[in-house]
Write an enzyme that holds these catalytic residues in place. Structure first.
Site, PDB file in Angstrom:
ATOM      1  N   GLY A  10       0.800  -1.170   0.066  1.00 44.70           N
ATOM      2  CA  GLY A  10      -0.064   0.046   0.092  1.00 44.70           C
ATOM      3  C   GLY A  10       0.806   1.104   0.037  1.00 44.70           C
ATOM      4  O   GLY A  10       2.248   1.240   0.132  1.00 44.70           O
ATOM      5  N   VAL A  11       0.105   2.475   0.085  1.00 49.35           N
ATOM      6  CA  VAL A  11       0.649   3.727  -0.091  1.00 49.35           C
ATOM      7  C   VAL A  11       1.482   3.964   1.199  1.00 49.35           C
ATOM      8  O   VAL A  11       2.569   4.744   1.257  1.00 49.35           O
ATOM      9  CB  VAL A  11      -0.248   4.919  -0.552  1.00 49.35           C
ATOM     10  CG1 VAL A  11      -1.402   4.994   0.442  1.00 49.35           C
ATOM     11  CG2 VAL A  11       0.703   6.059  -0.818  1.00 49.35           C
ATOM     12  N   ASP A  12       0.873   3.644   2.297  1.00 52.02           N
ATOM     13  CA  ASP A  12       1.657   4.003   3.700  1.00 52.02           C
ATOM     14  C   ASP A  12       2.964   3.343   3.761  1.00 52.02           C
ATOM     15  O   ASP A  12       3.725   4.037   4.274  1.00 52.02           O
ATOM     16  CB  ASP A  12       0.628   3.713   4.649  1.00 52.02           C
ATOM     17  CG  ASP A  12      -0.561   4.678   4.670  1.00 52.02           C
ATOM     18  OD1 ASP A  12      -0.506   5.798   4.319  1.00 52.02           O
ATOM     19  OD2 ASP A  12      -1.623   4.278   5.213  1.00 52.02           O
ATOM     20  N   SER A  13       2.935   1.913   3.738  1.00 48.19           N
ATOM     21  CA  SER A  13       4.212   1.482   3.964  1.00 48.19           C
ATOM     22  C   SER A  13       5.104   1.650   2.918  1.00 48.19           C
ATOM     23  O   SER A  13       6.514   1.737   3.264  1.00 48.19           O
ATOM     24  CB  SER A  13       3.938  -0.219   3.780  1.00 48.19           C
ATOM     25  OG  SER A  13       3.522  -0.639   2.547  1.00 48.19           O
ATOM     26  N   LEU A  32       5.313  -9.843   3.733  1.00 50.19           N
ATOM     27  CA  LEU A  32       4.805 -10.844   4.142  1.00 50.19           C
ATOM     28  C   LEU A  32       3.908 -11.935   3.495  1.00 50.19           C
ATOM     29  O   LEU A  32       2.808 -11.299   3.178  1.00 50.19           O
ATOM     30  CB  LEU A  32       4.219 -10.580   5.702  1.00 50.19           C
ATOM     31  CG  LEU A  32       5.157  -9.635   6.572  1.00 50.19           C
ATOM     32  CD1 LEU A  32       4.412  -9.202   7.669  1.00 50.19           C
ATOM     33  CD2 LEU A  32       6.490 -10.325   6.726  1.00 50.19           C
ATOM     34  N   CYS A 101      -2.687  -9.179  14.596  1.00 50.13           N
ATOM     35  CA  CYS A 101      -1.512  -9.434  13.696  1.00 50.13           C
ATOM     36  C   CYS A 101      -0.106  -8.414  14.056  1.00 50.13           C
ATOM     37  O   CYS A 101       0.919  -8.734  13.913  1.00 50.13           O
ATOM     38  CB  CYS A 101      -1.916  -8.958  12.533  1.00 50.13           C
ATOM     39  SG  CYS A 101      -0.672  -9.133  11.009  1.00 50.13           S
ATOM     40  N   GLY A 125       4.076   1.432   8.009  1.00 50.21           N
ATOM     41  CA  GLY A 125       3.281   2.489   7.460  1.00 50.21           C
ATOM     42  C   GLY A 125       2.053   3.136   8.423  1.00 50.21           C
ATOM     43  O   GLY A 125       1.230   3.621   8.140  1.00 50.21           O
ATOM     44  N   CYS A 194      -8.176  -9.366   5.873  1.00 49.92           N
ATOM     45  CA  CYS A 194      -7.377  -9.991   4.626  1.00 49.92           C
ATOM     46  C   CYS A 194      -7.646 -11.397   4.293  1.00 49.92           C
ATOM     47  O   CYS A 194      -7.528 -11.767   3.426  1.00 49.92           O
ATOM     48  CB  CYS A 194      -5.945  -9.444   4.820  1.00 49.92           C
ATOM     49  SG  CYS A 194      -5.094 -10.523   6.245  1.00 49.92           S
TER      50      CYS A 194
END
Length: 357
Positions: A10-13, A32, A101, A125, A194
């Site tokens: 994603g964009v954050d990480s 992961l 998680c 992120g 997920c």
């Protein structure tokens, strides 16, 4: 420092990893792999851990210019998150898999492996702030703040964590991603669980726990007002999908008040019956300094996307108890109770516990 950047795709990480590089750290990216069977990954952008996410993470690492690896954490994830999720629902509780998680995978299994490989910290992120003082604070973007799901981390885990995005809003993160040439700049946020490919939690649980018919009972009259095929499919505060065959005497909506696995009963009642002024928890984690010797005034949050309420909290080595200054609704066992201290620089996370009542 030598740091490991957990890259979800994603964009954050991606921006978090880029910021770590810009700060002068030696960064390695890792994605992961959490599914035992990659074909069970959902496609599209509804959740995290999709097939596309792995590819997006690799492309982002290439643009940033860092080494990239995929770590197979499927067995640990299944045991610590998926099995726990199913067991908690079977026990009449409502788990938060993202919180679990973070606790068991990203900042336990991953961190342990990272340290063994010589890394100094793990970068993620998450939208939260962790300053030089070691205090975990809310993000400046309150709408995206994720300090609640990080409050289960202990002091040792936080000491090896880095959250570079805490001082930025989500809009700013997207602009920065575009400026850095990252293709994920406009990628939608993930929302769903997920490991539930179609987003149907009830069917996911039914496939694993089977059919278990039982009664739905009205708390006011004691009458059986409906039936269910598994009490695990319900959660405290739920209104929709109850399929009640007998309307309430006053015609008002009814909500799930409790789930009792021993009798396989779901109890429903009016909204005001959900009000609670006392919340208790087990497995306390205290990261805001010394454990208080007695009751203290705090702000309390009992749901990931809930608001805070003023409360008095008392913490012991084996539990936490909060007396609320105003009632809250929909408090579900299995969720986290997170304690904050108001602070002009951003509310500080003091600790957390798993709600029991």
């Amino acid at each position: 420092m030598r740091v490991l950047a957990a890259m979800s795709g994603g964009v954050d990480s991606a921006v978090a990893a880029a910021r770590a590089v810009a700060a002068g750290h030696e960064v390695t990216g890792v994605h992961l792999a959490l599914s035992r069977n990659p074909q069970t990954y959902r496609t599209g952008a509804r959740g995290c851990c999709t097939i596309e996410d792995a590819r997006d993470a690799r492309r982002a690492a290439d643009v940033i210019g860092i080494p990239f690896y995929v770590w197979d954490m499927a067995e640990q994830f299944h045991a610590e998150v998926v099995d726990d999720f199913v067991a908690e629902y079977a026990a009449g509780r409502t788990p938060n898999p993202c919180l679990r998680c973070n606790e068991k995978i990203k900042f336990a299994a991953v961190l342990d492996r990272a340290v063994a490989l010589g890394f100094d910290a793990v970068v993620t992120g998450h939208h939260a702030r962790l300053g030089p003082d070691g205090l975990l604070r809310r993000s400046v973007d309150l709408a995206k703040d994720q300090s609640y799901v990080l409050a289960v981390l202990n002091r040792a885990q936080l000491d090896r964590a880095m959250f570079p995005l805490g001082d930025a809003t989500k809009a700013q993160v997207r602009v920065e991603a575009a400026q850095r040439g990252l293709a994920v700049a406009d990628k939608p946020d993930s929302h769903d669980i997920c490991f539930i490919a179609d987003g149907d939690t009830r069917r996911f649980l039914a496939d694993r726990l089977g059919s278990a018919p039982g009664d739905v009972v009205d708390a006011t009259t004691g009458a059986v007002v409906g039936n269910h095929d598994g009490a695990y499919a319900y959660t405290v505060g739920q209104r929709r999908g109850l399929a009640l065959g007998v309307p309430a005497p006053d015609g008002r909506p009814r909500y799930v008040l409790s789930i009792t696995p021993t009798s396989n009963t779901v109890t429903v009642g009016p909204a005001e019956a959900l009000d609670v002024t006392t919340v208790a928890g087990k497995r306390p984690v205290w990261i805001g300094g010394e454990l208080p010797a007695g009751p203290i005034e705090v702000l309390l949050q009992v749901r990931a996307h809930g608001s805070v309420v003023p409360a008095v909290v008392e913490v012991t080595d084996d539990g936490m108890r909060a007396e609320l200054h105003q009632p809250v609704r929909g408090v579900a066992a299995g969720q986290a109770m997170v304690v904050y201290r108001p602070d002009p620089a951003g509310d500080v996370v003091l600790g957390s516990a798993t709600i029991t009542t």
